[in-house]
Design an enzyme around this catalytic site. Structure first.
Site, PDB file in Angstrom:
ATOM      1  N   LYS A   1       0.863  -1.206   0.000  1.00 39.66           N
ATOM      2  CA  LYS A   1       0.000   0.000   0.000  1.00 39.66           C
ATOM      3  C   LYS A   1       0.887   1.239   0.000  1.00 39.66           C
ATOM      4  O   LYS A   1       1.937   1.272   0.684  1.00 39.66           O
ATOM      5  CB  LYS A   1      -0.888  -0.041   1.236  1.00 39.66           C
ATOM      6  CG  LYS A   1      -1.967   1.039   1.292  1.00 39.66           C
ATOM      7  CD  LYS A   1      -2.874   0.809   2.508  1.00 39.66           C
ATOM      8  CE  LYS A   1      -4.019   1.821   2.548  1.00 39.66           C
ATOM      9  NZ  LYS A   1      -4.908   1.587   3.707  1.00 39.66           N
TER      10      LYS A   1
ATOM     11  N   SER B   1      -9.773   1.627   2.723  1.00 33.34           N
ATOM     12  CA  SER B   1      -8.900   2.437   1.901  1.00 33.34           C
ATOM     13  C   SER B   1      -7.839   1.637   1.142  1.00 33.34           C
ATOM     14  O   SER B   1      -7.180   2.183   0.277  1.00 33.34           O
ATOM     15  CB  SER B   1      -8.208   3.500   2.761  1.00 33.34           C
ATOM     16  OG  SER B   1      -7.432   2.879   3.739  1.00 33.34           O
TER      17      SER B   1
ATOM     18  N   SER C   1     -10.073  -0.840   6.849  1.00 31.00           N
ATOM     19  CA  SER C   1      -9.475  -0.627   5.531  1.00 31.00           C
ATOM     20  C   SER C   1      -8.724  -1.788   4.909  1.00 31.00           C
ATOM     21  O   SER C   1      -8.292  -1.675   3.775  1.00 31.00           O
ATOM     22  CB  SER C   1      -8.536   0.583   5.582  1.00 31.00           C
ATOM     23  OG  SER C   1      -9.294   1.766   5.711  1.00 31.00           O
TER      24      SER C   1
END
Lengths: 479, 488, 102
Positions: free
Chosen positions: B78, B153, B177
């Site tokens: 990420k 997210s 997330s």
């Protein structure tokens, strides 16, 4: 300041701790290195960085708390949020409602007690330099930031508003500085910024009135500035009130050159720091063992050192004002151990104190390095009459040069033999015979003339005679 | 696309010299080449870097050295994980082009385990969102249906694994997330116990809630990745200094004798097809030997409100550092305050600004006690509520997300509706407890559904044990048809 | 527990200023509306009677995490300054600072 008015003073002192590394990261805590060389993700406020607390900084904070008679408590860290270029994360990690040290006190040398509200830990900011001739913010086009100092450990010591005169404020800072140095926490260099003082000053008509509105004064770089600024500010506030105006609570900057305080132009109304518990750190709970260990390794504080010598003087009959000044001198210079050891070795306290405050103090660094055994031997030689005062001073100077040595041997090398009793008596006889009038007056009881004759003998022997020996020979002669 | 090969198997083959890391990598780079345009899982594919790492792994093996438990396995990261010398943007304009001068601890551990960093994945800006739509660089699409969101997210990481671009990925989970996008994309996603994985180098959103965790195509692979990245880190003061549960070894132990509690409050807000799958999972566990009962933890209903006070509060402070002074984008101005303001106003997107202002408000003078401190008390109640449930149950079961993946653009105009996506995931973050989402069939629309298992602190072993059984009994899910040039 | 009043446009302008964010008039209206909705929802927290309930700031109760006072290697200055928007004299350059630090 006129006698109609009274002032109220509180002091906030920020003290940089003498650790090897910063408060929350392992960057070196070093003054004067090339800009931005002692930085890491943490003290630069890079994304993803995290703080980790320095154990030594905690110990020094506890040492300060102990020295100031504070209660050492479990404590937490909070974020104080505000934007400023020298604040790498745009928040400062500090302590808010649960500080490590609370409720202490500091006694001034004259015995007046100033309360200490708290002494907490926080991190320092980076250093900003401003473009333009004056180096001040006002009028500069841009600024440059160095983060070497960002994250350096600080302890902020907040006094209660107990002081009432500029003299007390000066004495407080002087004594606090000595304590901070003695505790090993700081090098106490106000001029270098490792100790920063802000003063809160207000005035009122009498001690029965509530406190007036106070102003905070910053940029005090010496004890002298502190005194001048407080006096100026008190007068300024009094003039305002007497003219029918109000004192506005504000922060003011001391201008050393102009000798005035000036209101700082601030961009914000009251700051809203939005304090909240620092989620990246955990509570600090020093156990009783750790607290005791810190207290045990804490050396003697200046007050104790002074009291030690005053006690010795009291045992010998009392301390004069000039002796007390000498006590302050030897403690300030770190020479009090020499005095104590000399007395323990049989030297009279007055002599030990005087010789240390006057002669040893001329080269305090050498004196501190001196082997106390040599020092005690030297003073003993002087006390017993084997060496005159002049001779003793000369031997001491030699001890400094050599970094130690055998005083008796040095005395012999210099030809400082003690005068024999016979030769001393002969010198005294010569002086007496040469001045029959004075001798007759001395025999009639004018003791002051002993000094006259002693002076003559000293001159004749070029200072080699022992004053006390001369005095006792004169008395013997008189009968 | 055929079923992806488990990371565990790949690593075993590479370590044994039976497969080359370079070949493994090229296979995955080809998949990315073919499918990335329609998915946009990555902000940056780090092909050269990965090739360099792959060659090193193969050289180690050839020299008789063990490259580590993730040898030759591509891992997607990420884009809020700091990677030295490699752009780390948090999908925000304000960090566009920023090259961190250091690696996050998890990145270092992955490299030491022989893993290959294949790319930085897209995300909601600064991890604030549940759909990856607030990314400054465009949304990521759900590989199962590219008109749908992948969740957020960590949408890019979830999509990368679902699409076969990488067998493993790392995400971060603050309010769900990792788990929510895992559910929406049909992959495994886990948020570990707070403090078991170092946050050093994770760009902070809400410090007391953030945790890094694994995405994988199987529970076993998730366990493998967790074992590599977990463990105490002296650079993170909130990192737990006690043994992290090692989970790979317990996966086959089954659920005989365990008690599973179905969390009724979580079922309340969920769509019927989601609820149906949860009940199906409950039955499967019962059939496998667990005792299954319904459990009520009423405190969890307060989680959403408490979260939207605590998280923005901490975030408003964590994001203050983006001021144009030391790194990132700067918009010039006459004075520093104007420069800060212009930089932040132009550099941050709307969702980030919303949360910063919300957070600033709840922390500010006069409101601190009513809002922020109050939320911290609610947190205590939630922890206590869970404790009561765990006195009776080993793990809890519920939905991960209330619905299957929604359409792109469906919720962007209504932040509150978006926030409601997190209602089942938030309580675990508040409590610091571990939780995992396991794919369990599909919804009425054919899109993936994930069921969530929750456990008390440091119960990863138990949690994964149960997850393995859920996985073994899960209905088949059609794989996304996007790789190798097949039509979406 | 006393509830704070509903969020006003002025409140939003104030916090935007505190957070160094500039909002246009339209943005001010939009955010005021959106934030109010969230805070209304959060009002159920504000109105709870939680007197006597301790606050939990950290989910895992740990204390005394410390490190020894030993230096680590610092970042390479060139690498750091290469990322800075503006540099002069090995320092970070910023435009005119108008006020003193608090």
């Amino acid at each position: 300041m006129s006698a109609e008015w009274a002032m109220v003073i509180g002091l906030e002192v920020h003290c940089e701790l003498k650790t090897t590394t910063k408060l929350f990261c392992g960057c070196p805590n070093m003054f004067g290195d090339e800009p931005n060389t002692n930085v890491c993700p943490n003290c630069l406020g890079l994304p993803g960085s995290l703080p980790v607390l320095n154990q030594r900084a905690v110990e020094l904070a506890m040492a300060i708390g102990t020295a100031l008679h504070c209660e050492i408590r479990p404590s937490t860290f909070h974020r104080k949020n505000y934007f400023y270029p020298d604040q790498a994360k745009d928040y400062q990690i500090s302590q808010y409602d649960e500080p490590i040290n609370v409720d202490g006190h500091l006694d001034l040398p004259d015995g007046f007690r100033v309360g200490i509200e708290r002494a907490h830990m926080e991190e320092d900011t980076g250093k900003t330099t401003h473009s333009g001739a004056s180096g001040r913010i006002h009028g500069s086009d841009y600024s440059l930031v160095d983060y070497n100092r960002s994250g350096v450990p600080l302890v902020e010591i907040v006094s209660c508003p107990d002081m009432r005169t500029a003299d007390q404020a000066r004495a407080y800072v002087t004594e606090l500085r000595a304590i901070l140095v003695a505790s090993g926490a700081s090098d106490g260099k106000m001029e270098e910024g490792s100790m920063r003082v802000d003063a809160n000053v207000s005035v009122r008509r009498s001690a029965d009135d509530p406190f007036g509105t106070r102003c905070e004064i910053k940029n005090l770089n010496s004890v002298r500035s502190l005194g001048r600024a407080i006096e100026y500010e008190a007068d300024r506030q009094i003039a305002l009130i007497e003219a029918g105006e109000r004192v506005v609570q504000q922060t003011r900057h001391w201008d050393e050159g102009a000798g005035i305080t000036q209101a700082l132009r601030s961009k914000e109304d009251a700051y809203d720091y939005r304090y909240f518990l620092e989620p990246d750190l955990v509570p600090l709970v020093p156990d009783a063992e750790w607290i005791r260990a810190v207290a045990d390794t804490l050396g003697m504080m200046p007050a104790e050192r002074r009291a030690r010598i005053v006690d010795l003087l009291d045992e010998a009959g009392g301390a004069t004002d000039s002796a007390l000044l000498q006590v302050a001198t030897v403690v300030d210079l770190g020479l009090d151990d020499l005095v104590v050891e000399a007395v323990a070795g049989g030297v009279g306290s007055a002599l030990a104190l005087a010789r240390t405050a006057n002669e040893a103090a001329t080269d305090a660094e050498a004196a501190r390095a001196l082997d106390s055994k040599s020092y005690v031997e030297l003073l003993t030689l002087e006390a017993s009459g084997s060496l005159s005062a002049t001779q003793a001073k000369a031997v001491l100077a030699e001890l400094f040069v050599q970094g130690g040595g055998d005083p008796a041997a040095i005395a012999r090398e210099k030809g400082f033999e003690a005068m024999s009793e016979d030769s001393l008596a002969a010198m005294v006889a010569e002086a007496v015979v040469a001045h029959p009038d004075e001798w007759s007056r001395y025999c009639d009881g004018d003791d002051k003339l002993a000094g006259f004759f002693t002076g003559l003998v000293m001159k004749a022997t070029k200072g080699q005679a022992n004053g006390k020996a001369v005095a006792s020979e004169l008395r013997r002669r008189r009968g | 696309m055929s079923a992806p090969r488990p990371a565990l198997e790949t690593a075993t083959l590479v370590r044994a010299g039976e497969e080359s890391a370079v070949d493994v990598l090229e296979h995955h780079l080809a998949a990315i080449e073919a499918g990335e345009e329609s998915i946009h899982a990555f902000n940056l594919v780090t092909a050269d870097q990965a090739r360099h790492q792959a060659r090193a792994v193969d050289a180690s093996v050839a020299a008789g050295r063990d490259p580590g438990p993730l040898a030759g396995v591509p891992v997607a990261l990420k884009d809020n994980l700091c990677t030295r010398g490699v752009p780390t943007t948090c999908s925000s304009r304000i960090l566009e082009g920023w090259l961190p001068p250091y690696d996050a601890t998890v990145v270092t551990r992955l490299a030491a385990a022989g893993a290959l960093m294949i790319g930085k994945t897209n995300m909601d800006e600064f991890a604030m969102g549940s759909s990856t739509e607030s990314s400054a660089f465009g949304a990521t699409r759900n590989p199962h249906d590219t008109s749908r969101v992948p969740g957020g997210s960590s949408g890019g990481s979830a999509a990368a694994v679902a699409a076969g671009f990488a067998p493993l990925a790392l995400g971060s989970d603050t309010g769900g997330s990792i788990r929510q996008p895992a559910a929406l994309c049909g992959v495994v996603g886990m948020k570990p116990t707070y403090g078991t994985v170092s946050r050093y180098g994770l760009v902070a959103f809400a410090s007391s809630l953030d945790q890094i965790g694994p995405f994988a195509t199987s529970v076993a692979d998730a366990a493998l990745l967790f074992d590599v990245i977990g463990g105490h880190d002296p650079l993170d003061s909130t990192s737990l200094n006690r043994p992290t549960p090692r989970v790979l070894s317990v996966l086959d132990d089954g659920v005989d004798g365990m008690t599973v509690g179905v969390l009724t409050e979580f079922l309340d807000g969920a769509a019927p097809d989601v609820v149906a799958r949860v009940r199906q999972a409950a039955e499967a566990l019962a059939a496998a030997g667990a005792r299954v009962e319904e459990v009520s933890v009423p405190e969890v209903t307060l989680g959403l409100s408490a979260y939207y006070l605590i998280a923005p509060g901490e975030a408003s402070s964590n994001l203050a550092r983006y001021d144009g002074v030391r790194y990132g984008v700067r918009v010039d101005a006459e004075d520093t305050v104007a420069m800060n303001t212009a930089t932040r106003s132009q550099g941050f997107g709307a969702e980030v600004k919303r949360r910063i202002m919300l957070g600033t408000y709840v922390l500010s003078a006069g409101y601190m006690d009513a809002y922020y401190n109050q939320a911290l008390r609610v947190r205590t109640r939630i922890i206590d509520g869970f404790a009561l449930a765990y006195a009776r149950c080993d793990v809890l079961l519920g939905p991960t997300a209330p619905t299957t993946a929604f359409a792109l653009g469906a919720k962007v105009d209504d932040p509150l509706t978006m926030y409601l996506s997190d209602v089942c995931t938030i309580p675990s973050n508040l409590a610091g407890h571990p939780a995992i989402s396991v794919p369990f069939g599909s919804g009425d629309d054919g899109l993936p559904i994930g069921v969530q298992l929750l456990g008390p602190a440091l119960s990863e072993g138990t949690l994964l044990q149960v997850a393995a059984v859920v996985e073994a009994t899960a209905p088949a899910l059609a794989p996304p048809g996007i790789s190798s040039g097949e039509a979406a | 527990m006393a509830e704070p009043d509903r969020l006003t446009r002025q409140d939003v302008a104030h916090v935007a200023n505190l957070a160094r964010l500039h909002l246009s008039e339209e943005e001010l209206d939009l955010y005021t509306e959106q934030l109010s909705v969230v805070l209304d929802h959060a009002a159920d927290v504000a109105s709870l009677d939680l007197h006597g309930v301790a606050m939990t700031a950290h989910a895992m109760a740990v204390t005394n995490v410390l490190r020894t006072d030993e230096p680590h290697s610092c970042l390479d200055r060139d690498e750091v300054l290469a990322q800075a928007p503006s540099v002069e004299d090995h320092r970070f350059r910023v435009p005119r600072i108008l006020g003193e630090a608090p």
